[in-house]
Design a protein around this motif. Structure first.
Motif, PDB file in Angstrom:
ATOM      1  N   SER A   1      13.255  46.792  18.418  1.00 44.99           N
ATOM      2  CA  SER A   1      13.309  45.875  17.726  1.00 44.99           C
ATOM      3  C   SER A   1      11.930  45.603  16.778  1.00 44.99           C
ATOM      4  O   SER A   1      12.421  45.134  15.707  1.00 44.99           O
ATOM      5  CB  SER A   1      13.129  44.428  18.675  1.00 44.99           C
ATOM      6  N   PHE A   2      11.001  46.461  16.804  1.00 46.13           N
ATOM      7  CA  PHE A   2       9.791  46.559  15.978  1.00 46.13           C
ATOM      8  C   PHE A   2      10.336  47.262  14.911  1.00 46.13           C
ATOM      9  O   PHE A   2      10.297  46.960  13.792  1.00 46.13           O
ATOM     10  CB  PHE A   2       8.680  47.362  16.734  1.00 46.13           C
TER      11      PHE A   2
ATOM     12  N   ASP B   1       8.402  41.510  13.870  1.00 49.88           N
ATOM     13  CA  ASP B   1       9.059  41.745  15.032  1.00 49.88           C
ATOM     14  C   ASP B   1       8.934  40.509  15.821  1.00 49.88           C
ATOM     15  O   ASP B   1       7.999  40.298  16.818  1.00 49.88           O
ATOM     16  CB  ASP B   1       8.684  43.234  15.829  1.00 49.88           C
TER      17      ASP B   1
ATOM     18  N   ASP C   1      16.931  47.680  22.768  1.00 52.32           N
ATOM     19  CA  ASP C   1      15.951  46.504  23.058  1.00 52.32           C
ATOM     20  C   ASP C   1      16.437  45.263  22.452  1.00 52.32           C
ATOM     21  O   ASP C   1      16.711  45.047  21.421  1.00 52.32           O
ATOM     22  CB  ASP C   1      14.816  46.966  22.007  1.00 52.32           C
TER      23      ASP C   1
ATOM     24  N   ASP D   1      14.773  42.489  23.088  1.00 54.19           N
ATOM     25  CA  ASP D   1      13.552  41.380  22.929  1.00 54.19           C
ATOM     26  C   ASP D   1      13.593  40.482  24.299  1.00 54.19           C
ATOM     27  O   ASP D   1      13.849  41.050  25.450  1.00 54.19           O
ATOM     28  CB  ASP D   1      13.637  40.588  21.994  1.00 54.19           C
TER      29      ASP D   1
ATOM     30  N   GLU E   1      12.990  41.350  28.082  1.00 57.17           N
ATOM     31  CA  GLU E   1      11.487  41.151  28.256  1.00 57.17           C
ATOM     32  C   GLU E   1      11.009  39.992  28.692  1.00 57.17           C
ATOM     33  O   GLU E   1      11.785  38.937  28.245  1.00 57.17           O
ATOM     34  CB  GLU E   1      10.585  41.810  27.246  1.00 57.17           C
TER      35      GLU E   1
ATOM     36  N   LYS F   1       9.649  35.374  20.442  1.00 58.93           N
ATOM     37  CA  LYS F   1       8.589  36.376  20.951  1.00 58.93           C
ATOM     38  C   LYS F   1       7.843  36.966  19.600  1.00 58.93           C
ATOM     39  O   LYS F   1       8.350  36.506  18.632  1.00 58.93           O
ATOM     40  CB  LYS F   1       9.194  37.218  21.768  1.00 58.93           C
TER      41      LYS F   1
ATOM     42  N   ARG G   1      11.898  44.209  31.697  1.00 58.00           N
ATOM     43  CA  ARG G   1      10.375  44.543  31.203  1.00 58.00           C
ATOM     44  C   ARG G   1       9.663  43.315  31.243  1.00 58.00           C
ATOM     45  O   ARG G   1       9.734  42.419  30.951  1.00 58.00           O
ATOM     46  CB  ARG G   1      10.824  45.186  29.682  1.00 58.00           C
TER      47      ARG G   1
HETATM   48 MG    MG Z   1      10.869  45.552  20.862  1.00 56.47          MG
END
Ligand code: MG
Ligand code: SPV
Length: 286
Positions: free
Chosen positions: A45-46, A56, A83, A85, A112, A118, A156
């Protein structure tokens, strides 16, 4: 050229040995990771946000992230770990993301336990987490939502990122494993692996653990494996390499007024043709 069938991430894990995963944000990065020998690609995601020059911070939608992951998965013969998030919302969003990713050929997702929206784990202090039991119920719903046996859900915890310590990281991962998580990911922003290694030393479940050595770059992959990690994710080094390469190349061209000085630092056109799978495409029109 669209690649054929790829193994599931579950298959790759079942082979045993440390599973090495590289972050990417597009098909080209994913192909380069595969060619370097990584066993899977992390659809970060970053990276996906940074590729659009956005933070992100839950700004992009599930559809944006799904599209990026699918572009990567179509280009490689290794599985993509997506990913996702904080799961884009509540348990209904978790079910929806599993339906969508699984139907699109992605075999593993990671969610996560941060609150939506987030913020990237390395930004600031005061990260806030969802209640562990609520997140555990979301994981259970995600597992119920999958259609096939193969699909894999990684839970996560951001307990260390939020400064909540080892006992809370363990408690959360036990809750998520009890809820059916196929693997857990323990993230840390410490400058050494000590925090994560302490977790691994206490983790006795038959549920694989993933680690992300971004801020503790000197931890050798084999040492992480010996400490108990099953999966190591190099989440953003590829993106950071690209930034330096582009900055150098563009700067030199502007400075010199020609490209002769950078030719030896940049890929040949033939190299790009190969990465594009050009030969296979040309055969189609012969
Ligand atoms: Mg990420
Ligand atoms: C990502 O690559 O998007 C991750 C890892 O989630 S981190 O950026 O370290 O949070």
């Amino acid at each position: 050229m669209i690649r054929g069938l790829h193994p599931s991430f579950r298959d790759v894990l079942a082979r045993g040995g440390l599973v090495k995963v590289a972050g990417a944000h597009n098909a080209l990065g994913a192909v380069l990771a595969e060619r370097a020998g990584f066993h899977a690609v992390w659809s970060s995601s970053f990276e996906v946000s940074a590729a659009r020059c956005l933070p992100d911070a839950s700004l992009l939608t599930m559809t944006d992230y799904l599209e990026a992951a699918v572009h990567m998965q179509r280009a490689v013969g290794v599985p993509v770990v997506a990913d996702c998030d904080s799961g884009f919302g509540n348990e209904l969003n978790f079910a929806h993301l599993v339906h969508e990713y699984e139907a699109s050929g992605i075999t593993a997702v990671c969610v996560e336990d941060k609150l939506f929206p987030k913020m990237n784990s390395f930004v600031g202090e005061g990260q806030r987490l969802v209640d562990a039991e609520v997140f555990g119920r979301r994981i259970a719903v995600a597992k119920q939502a999958q259609r096939g046996e193969d699909f894999l859900v990684i839970a996560r915890t951001e307990a260390f990122i939020a400064g909540l310590g080892l006992e809370e990281a363990l408690r959360r991962c036990h809750t998520y494993a009890d809820a059916g998580a196929d693997a857990v990911l323990v993230h840390s922003k410490q400058s050494t692996e000590v925090e994560v290694a302490a977790f691994l030393a206490r983790w006795a479940r038959d549920v694989p653990v993933a680690v992300v050595p971004t801020t503790y770059p000197a931890w050798h992959a084999e040492d992480a494996h010996r400490a108990g990690a099953a999966i190591v994710i190099y989440a953003n080094q590829g993106l950071r390499a690209q930034v330096l390469a582009l900055r150098h190349t563009f700067g030199e061209i502007v400075r010199a007024g020609h490209t002769a000085g950078v030719e030896s630092d940049i890929a040949t056109l033939d190299d790009i043709f190969t990465l594009q799978g050009l030969e296979a495409w040309r055969k189609l029109s012969r």
